[in-house]
Scaffold this motif. Structure first.
Motif, short mmCIF file in Angstrom:
data_model
loop_
_atom_site.label_atom_id
_atom_site.label_comp_id
_atom_site.label_asym_id
_atom_site.label_seq_id
_atom_site.Cartn_x
_atom_site.Cartn_y
_atom_site.Cartn_z
N MET A 160 0.85 -1.17 0.00
CA MET A 160 0.00 0.00 0.00
C MET A 160 0.90 1.24 0.00
SD MET A 160 -2.92 1.04 2.83
CE MET A 160 -3.62 -0.57 2.83
N ASP A 161 0.61 2.18 -0.88
CA ASP A 161 1.46 3.36 -0.94
C ASP A 161 1.09 4.37 0.14
OD1 ASP A 161 -0.90 4.31 -2.04
OD2 ASP A 161 0.11 5.52 -3.55
N LYS A 162 1.93 5.37 0.28
CA LYS A 162 1.82 6.34 1.37
C LYS A 162 0.48 7.07 1.36
CE LYS A 162 4.12 10.39 1.40
NZ LYS A 162 5.23 11.34 1.53
N LEU A 163 0.05 7.54 0.20
CA LEU A 163 -1.20 8.30 0.13
C LEU A 163 -2.41 7.43 0.47
CD1 LEU A 163 -2.08 11.15 -0.40
CD2 LEU A 163 -2.36 10.59 -2.80
N ASN A 164 -2.39 6.17 0.03
CA ASN A 164 -3.49 5.27 0.39
C ASN A 164 -3.57 5.06 1.89
OD1 ASN A 164 -4.48 4.88 -2.17
ND2 ASN A 164 -3.28 3.04 -2.54
N ARG A 165 -2.42 4.92 2.53
CA ARG A 165 -2.40 4.75 3.99
C ARG A 165 -2.95 5.99 4.70
NH1 ARG A 165 3.12 1.61 4.05
NH2 ARG A 165 2.31 -0.49 4.32
N ILE A 166 -2.59 7.15 4.19
CA ILE A 166 -3.09 8.38 4.81
C ILE A 166 -4.60 8.47 4.68
CG2 ILE A 166 -3.11 10.91 4.51
CD1 ILE A 166 -0.07 10.68 4.00
N TYR A 167 -5.14 8.16 3.51
CA TYR A 167 -6.59 8.20 3.33
C TYR A 167 -7.29 7.14 4.19
CZ TYR A 167 -7.07 11.78 -0.19
OH TYR A 167 -7.11 12.99 -0.82
N LYS A 168 -6.69 5.97 4.28
CA LYS A 168 -7.28 4.90 5.10
C LYS A 168 -7.30 5.30 6.57
CE LYS A 168 -7.56 -0.02 5.00
NZ LYS A 168 -7.15 -1.22 4.35
N LEU A 169 -6.22 5.92 7.05
CA LEU A 169 -6.16 6.39 8.43
C LEU A 169 -7.19 7.50 8.67
CD1 LEU A 169 -4.75 6.24 11.18
CD2 LEU A 169 -3.08 7.89 10.31
N HIS A 170 -7.33 8.39 7.73
CA HIS A 170 -8.33 9.45 7.83
C HIS A 170 -9.73 8.86 7.98
CE1 HIS A 170 -10.62 13.07 7.03
NE2 HIS A 170 -11.16 12.49 5.98
N HIS A 171 -10.06 7.87 7.16
CA HIS A 171 -11.38 7.24 7.24
C HIS A 171 -11.55 6.49 8.56
CE1 HIS A 171 -12.76 8.43 3.34
NE2 HIS A 171 -11.64 7.98 2.78
N LEU A 172 -10.50 5.92 9.07
CA LEU A 172 -10.55 5.22 10.36
C LEU A 172 -10.86 6.21 11.48
CD1 LEU A 172 -10.12 2.52 11.87
CD2 LEU A 172 -7.70 3.15 12.05
N PHE A 173 -10.21 7.37 11.48
CA PHE A 173 -10.47 8.38 12.49
C PHE A 173 -11.88 8.95 12.36
CE2 PHE A 173 -5.71 9.54 12.94
CZ PHE A 173 -5.55 8.53 13.88
N ARG A 174 -12.35 9.14 11.14
CA ARG A 174 -13.69 9.69 10.92
C ARG A 174 -14.79 8.72 11.33
NH1 ARG A 174 -14.51 14.92 8.65
NH2 ARG A 174 -16.53 14.05 8.18
N ALA A 175 -14.52 7.43 11.19
CA ALA A 175 -15.54 6.42 11.48
C ALA A 175 -15.71 6.16 12.97
CB ALA A 175 -15.20 5.11 10.77
N ARG A 176 -14.71 6.50 13.77
CA ARG A 176 -14.76 6.20 15.20
C ARG A 176 -14.69 7.47 16.02
NH1 ARG A 176 -11.25 1.05 16.60
NH2 ARG A 176 -12.00 1.72 18.62
N ARG A 177 -15.52 7.55 17.03
CA ARG A 177 -15.51 8.72 17.92
C ARG A 177 -14.49 8.56 19.04
NH1 ARG A 177 -17.28 13.10 15.60
NH2 ARG A 177 -19.08 12.62 14.36
N LEU A 178 -14.20 7.32 19.41
CA LEU A 178 -13.23 7.07 20.47
C LEU A 178 -11.83 6.98 19.87
CD1 LEU A 178 -15.16 4.38 22.54
CD2 LEU A 178 -14.90 6.81 23.05
N PRO A 179 -10.80 7.27 20.66
CA PRO A 179 -9.43 7.15 20.15
C PRO A 179 -9.12 5.74 19.67
CG PRO A 179 -9.46 8.39 22.19
CD PRO A 179 -10.84 7.84 22.00
N VAL A 180 -8.35 5.65 18.59
CA VAL A 180 -7.99 4.38 17.97
C VAL A 180 -6.61 3.95 18.47
CG1 VAL A 180 -7.68 3.16 15.79
CG2 VAL A 180 -9.29 5.08 15.92
N PRO A 181 -6.50 2.77 19.09
CA PRO A 181 -5.19 2.30 19.56
C PRO A 181 -4.23 2.08 18.40
CG PRO A 181 -6.97 0.95 20.46
CD PRO A 181 -7.58 1.85 19.44
#
Length: 117
Positions: A1-22
């Protein structure tokens, strides 16, 4: 997975969860090592200006405060060559005479116009 894909995936992970992600969960989602996960978090925060914060009591990362709902990553990024190709395609489609293919070309023309704006 390239760098930009990881950044977008992390962004979606943070947006989908209200609690902090370990960090362990981030590693699983991104399919990377701890070091790479920390690097992606730092890039998201530093390069894109994301309001990422570490919460010690919950042992995880999340978007902070009022910015968490309004922060968005940039949409489409085009290189100069790609942008030139889109502009050329748009001009060629505008130069076509109305005819048999007009109903098929109209959606493409509109999509190009929206991309160029």
């Amino acid at each position: 997975m390239d760098k930009l894909n990881r950044i977008y995936k992390l962004h979606h992970l943070f947006r989908a969860r209200r609690l902090p992600v370990p960090l362990v969960r981030i590693q699983e989602e991104l399919g990377c090592s701890e070091r790479t996960a920390r690097r992606v978090i730092a890039e998201l925060r530093d390069d894109f200006g994301a309001p990422v914060e570490y919460v010690r009591d919950r042992n995880g990362f999340h978007y902070t405060g009022q910015d968490q709902d309004s922060f968005e990553l940039p949409g489409l990024w085009f290189s100069p060559d790609e942008l030139y190709a889109l502009l050329t395609s748009h001009q060629l489609l505008d130069a076509l005479q109305p005819g048999l293919f007009t109903p098929y070309i109209a959606p493409i023309r509109e999509r190009l116009k929206s991309l160029l704006t």
